[in-house]
Design a protein around this motif. Structure first.
Motif, PDB file in Angstrom:
ATOM      1  N   VAL A 122       0.892  -1.147   0.059  1.00 37.93           N
ATOM      2  CA  VAL A 122       0.019   0.039   0.248  1.00 37.93           C
ATOM      3  C   VAL A 122       0.801   1.102   0.013  1.00 37.93           C
ATOM      4  O   VAL A 122       0.858   2.317  -0.752  1.00 37.93           O
ATOM      5  N   GLY A 123       1.945   1.433   0.665  1.00 35.35           N
ATOM      6  CA  GLY A 123       2.868   2.501   0.940  1.00 35.35           C
ATOM      7  C   GLY A 123       3.590   2.748  -0.634  1.00 35.35           C
ATOM      8  O   GLY A 123       3.450   4.000  -0.870  1.00 35.35           O
ATOM      9  N   THR A 124       3.920   1.756  -1.144  1.00 33.02           N
ATOM     10  CA  THR A 124       4.656   1.913  -2.479  1.00 33.02           C
ATOM     11  C   THR A 124       3.549   2.635  -3.408  1.00 33.02           C
ATOM     12  O   THR A 124       3.848   3.105  -4.397  1.00 33.02           O
ATOM     13  N   GLY A 125       2.376   1.753  -3.226  1.00 37.99           N
ATOM     14  CA  GLY A 125       1.342   2.061  -4.154  1.00 37.99           C
ATOM     15  C   GLY A 125       0.883   3.593  -4.050  1.00 37.99           C
ATOM     16  O   GLY A 125       0.752   4.435  -5.036  1.00 37.99           O
ATOM     17  N   ALA A 160      -8.620   6.058  -6.679  1.00 41.92           N
ATOM     18  CA  ALA A 160      -8.984   4.720  -7.140  1.00 41.92           C
ATOM     19  C   ALA A 160      -7.847   3.849  -7.202  1.00 41.92           C
ATOM     20  O   ALA A 160      -7.859   2.724  -6.837  1.00 41.92           O
ATOM     21  N   LEU A 161      -6.260   4.303  -7.346  1.00 41.35           N
ATOM     22  CA  LEU A 161      -5.443   3.635  -7.214  1.00 41.35           C
ATOM     23  C   LEU A 161      -5.253   3.014  -5.963  1.00 41.35           C
ATOM     24  O   LEU A 161      -4.749   1.737  -5.805  1.00 41.35           O
ATOM     25  N   VAL A 162      -5.079   3.821  -4.967  1.00 44.37           N
ATOM     26  CA  VAL A 162      -4.776   3.245  -3.675  1.00 44.37           C
ATOM     27  C   VAL A 162      -5.726   2.437  -2.894  1.00 44.37           C
ATOM     28  O   VAL A 162      -5.751   1.637  -2.207  1.00 44.37           O
ATOM     29  N   THR A 163      -7.027   2.904  -3.088  1.00 40.21           N
ATOM     30  CA  THR A 163      -7.835   1.903  -2.685  1.00 40.21           C
ATOM     31  C   THR A 163      -8.115   0.468  -3.291  1.00 40.21           C
ATOM     32  O   THR A 163      -8.277  -0.329  -2.724  1.00 40.21           O
ATOM     33  N   THR A 164      -7.628   0.581  -4.633  1.00 38.78           N
ATOM     34  CA  THR A 164      -7.580  -0.707  -5.357  1.00 38.78           C
ATOM     35  C   THR A 164      -6.422  -1.616  -4.889  1.00 38.78           C
ATOM     36  O   THR A 164      -6.452  -2.823  -4.473  1.00 38.78           O
ATOM     37  N   VAL A 165      -5.122  -0.949  -4.657  1.00 38.11           N
ATOM     38  CA  VAL A 165      -4.209  -1.827  -4.215  1.00 38.11           C
ATOM     39  C   VAL A 165      -4.396  -1.885  -2.655  1.00 38.11           C
ATOM     40  O   VAL A 165      -4.178  -3.300  -2.244  1.00 38.11           O
ATOM     41  N   VAL A 190     -15.852  -8.211  -2.857  1.00 36.72           N
ATOM     42  CA  VAL A 190     -15.826  -7.107  -1.790  1.00 36.72           C
ATOM     43  C   VAL A 190     -14.578  -6.080  -2.121  1.00 36.72           C
ATOM     44  O   VAL A 190     -15.157  -4.808  -2.078  1.00 36.72           O
ATOM     45  N   ALA A 191     -13.576  -6.575  -2.304  1.00 36.29           N
ATOM     46  CA  ALA A 191     -12.419  -5.714  -2.559  1.00 36.29           C
ATOM     47  C   ALA A 191     -12.685  -4.836  -3.846  1.00 36.29           C
ATOM     48  O   ALA A 191     -12.491  -3.534  -3.939  1.00 36.29           O
ATOM     49  N   VAL A 192     -12.910  -5.601  -4.837  1.00 34.59           N
ATOM     50  CA  VAL A 192     -13.349  -4.941  -6.274  1.00 34.59           C
ATOM     51  C   VAL A 192     -14.374  -4.000  -6.241  1.00 34.59           C
ATOM     52  O   VAL A 192     -14.431  -2.816  -6.630  1.00 34.59           O
ATOM     53  N   PHE A 193     -15.524  -4.394  -5.388  1.00 35.00           N
ATOM     54  CA  PHE A 193     -16.600  -3.417  -5.189  1.00 35.00           C
ATOM     55  C   PHE A 193     -16.300  -2.414  -4.754  1.00 35.00           C
ATOM     56  O   PHE A 193     -16.869  -1.116  -5.082  1.00 35.00           O
ATOM     57  N   VAL A 194     -15.665  -2.351  -3.551  1.00 38.62           N
ATOM     58  CA  VAL A 194     -15.334  -1.070  -2.823  1.00 38.62           C
ATOM     59  C   VAL A 194     -14.392  -0.241  -3.703  1.00 38.62           C
ATOM     60  O   VAL A 194     -14.758   0.995  -3.779  1.00 38.62           O
ATOM     61  N   ALA A 195     -13.318  -0.835  -4.538  1.00 39.08           N
ATOM     62  CA  ALA A 195     -12.666   0.168  -5.157  1.00 39.08           C
ATOM     63  C   ALA A 195     -13.311   0.512  -6.234  1.00 39.08           C
ATOM     64  O   ALA A 195     -13.307   1.879  -6.673  1.00 39.08           O
ATOM     65  N   SER A 211     -11.341   9.134 -17.142  1.00 33.79           N
ATOM     66  CA  SER A 211     -10.149   8.300 -17.571  1.00 33.79           C
ATOM     67  C   SER A 211      -8.875   8.526 -16.326  1.00 33.79           C
ATOM     68  O   SER A 211      -8.292   7.454 -16.246  1.00 33.79           O
ATOM     69  N   ASP A 212      -9.251   9.472 -15.380  1.00 33.68           N
ATOM     70  CA  ASP A 212      -8.393   9.313 -14.436  1.00 33.68           C
ATOM     71  C   ASP A 212      -8.634   7.967 -13.231  1.00 33.68           C
ATOM     72  O   ASP A 212      -7.774   7.553 -12.826  1.00 33.68           O
ATOM     73  N   VAL A 213     -10.051   7.815 -13.183  1.00 30.31           N
ATOM     74  CA  VAL A 213     -10.483   6.722 -12.472  1.00 30.31           C
ATOM     75  C   VAL A 213      -9.903   5.109 -13.008  1.00 30.31           C
ATOM     76  O   VAL A 213      -9.672   4.579 -12.206  1.00 30.31           O
ATOM     77  N   ALA A 214     -10.246   5.286 -14.504  1.00 32.12           N
ATOM     78  CA  ALA A 214      -9.968   4.007 -15.109  1.00 32.12           C
ATOM     79  C   ALA A 214      -8.558   3.726 -14.943  1.00 32.12           C
ATOM     80  O   ALA A 214      -8.185   2.639 -14.723  1.00 32.12           O
ATOM     81  N   ALA A 215      -7.608   4.756 -15.040  1.00 28.05           N
ATOM     82  CA  ALA A 215      -6.072   4.610 -14.847  1.00 28.05           C
ATOM     83  C   ALA A 215      -5.747   4.044 -13.951  1.00 28.05           C
ATOM     84  O   ALA A 215      -4.717   3.370 -13.361  1.00 28.05           O
ATOM     85  N   GLY A 216      -6.540   4.616 -12.374  1.00 30.59           N
ATOM     86  CA  GLY A 216      -6.182   4.428 -11.284  1.00 30.59           C
ATOM     87  C   GLY A 216      -6.432   2.961 -10.918  1.00 30.59           C
ATOM     88  O   GLY A 216      -5.889   2.072 -10.471  1.00 30.59           O
ATOM     89  N   TRP A 217      -7.691   2.358 -11.392  1.00 30.58           N
ATOM     90  CA  TRP A 217      -8.128   1.151 -11.242  1.00 30.58           C
ATOM     91  C   TRP A 217      -7.088   0.107 -11.898  1.00 30.58           C
ATOM     92  O   TRP A 217      -6.507  -0.682 -11.335  1.00 30.58           O
ATOM     93  N   ALA A 218      -6.644   0.454 -13.288  1.00 34.08           N
ATOM     94  CA  ALA A 218      -5.799  -0.640 -13.889  1.00 34.08           C
ATOM     95  C   ALA A 218      -4.529  -0.533 -13.213  1.00 34.08           C
ATOM     96  O   ALA A 218      -3.700  -1.695 -13.161  1.00 34.08           O
ATOM     97  N   LEU A 219      -3.873   0.630 -12.839  1.00 39.90           N
ATOM     98  CA  LEU A 219      -2.456   0.564 -12.174  1.00 39.90           C
ATOM     99  C   LEU A 219      -2.622   0.010 -10.930  1.00 39.90           C
ATOM    100  O   LEU A 219      -1.653  -0.700 -10.510  1.00 39.90           O
TER     101      LEU A 219
END
Length: 243
Positions: A122-125, A160-165, A190-195, A211-219
């Motif tokens: 999470v920290g590196t993410g 989006a990025l940090v929540t997904t990670v 549950v993890a995917v749904f929260v993200a 697109s900001d959110v989509a990029a955050g989810w992907a990465l």
């Protein structure tokens, strides 16, 4: 020989208390997610650099706005309040508190490797998110007033990025201790749904382009999967292999 022995003991300590799943299928799945996630992020970033996302972003952004007054989000006032509360799930204060609670549990149960794995992933993410925001320097949406206070650049969405990670990392640790496939699927869902709902809420409150959110989810998915893959490979190097 001494250095090699020390490295082996350190590796054993790092992965102690972590179960990563099937030794054959898991690396293939994780590598596939890493590849697809990075590819999707690069494609979105390329389109952003070429200026081809603006119309698509505006169209999707305005779908969540009233047709009569685009400054007003769709839905009743309570939905707006709910969106603001949901978006807080992906904020650093709650992520840090959740991570601290989970890591603390692993520490008191002497699963030190699991605690370190969660914090490093999470920290590196989070560090990756801030670095990319500064690199791309994309301004926040300017079509409507923001329902949430923001202080950083827009691309990629840090929420989006940090929540997904964070939630995929915690899910990866939990499912390693589950034998029931339905339970594993539920935890990942549950993890995917929260993200997902956190990402959508960022667009709804007007602080991110889709697109900001989509990029955050992907990465975010790629980074969580890469962290999981590294731990899995370290476990396979232990004497006796994964348990």
């Amino acid at each position: 020989m001494k250095d090699s022995s020390t490295a082996t003991r350190l590796t054993q300590w790092l992965v102690r208390g972590i179960k990563t799943g099937n030794a054959n299928r898991l690396p293939v799945v994780l590598f596939g997610i890493v590849t697809l996630g990075v590819y999707a992020f690069i494609e979105i970033a390329d389109e952003l650099a070429e200026g081809e996302l603006r119309k698509i972003d505006e169209g999707l952004f305005l779908l969540l706005r009233s047709a009569d007054d685009r400054s007003v989000p769709l839905g009743p006032p309570w939905l707006q309040e709910t969106a603001v509360e949901i978006t807080a799930i992906g904020g650093y204060p709650l992520i840090i508190l959740t991570l601290a609670a989970v890591a603390g549990f692993f520490v008191v149960t002497k699963r030190y490797g699991a605690a370190l794995y969660a914090m490093l992933s999470v920290g590196t993410g989070a560090l990756l998110s801030q670095t990319l925001k500064n690199y791309y320097g994309r301004p926040r949406p300017d079509l409507v007033d923001h329902l949430d206070t923001v202080h950083t650049m827009s691309f990629p969405s840090g929420h989006a990025l940090v929540t997904t990670v964070a939630y995929l990392t915690m899910a990866s640790i939990i499912i390693g201790f589950l034998d029931n496939n339905r339970a594993r699927i539920y935890v990942v869902f549950v993890a995917v749904f929260v993200a997902f709902i956190v990402g959508v809420s960022r667009v709804y409150v007007g602080v991110h382009w889709p697109s900001d959110v989509a990029a955050g989810w992907a990465l975010g998915a790629a980074w969580a999967s890469l962290s999981w893959l590294i731990v899995h490979l370290l476990r396979r190097k232990r004497p006796g292999g994964p348990s």
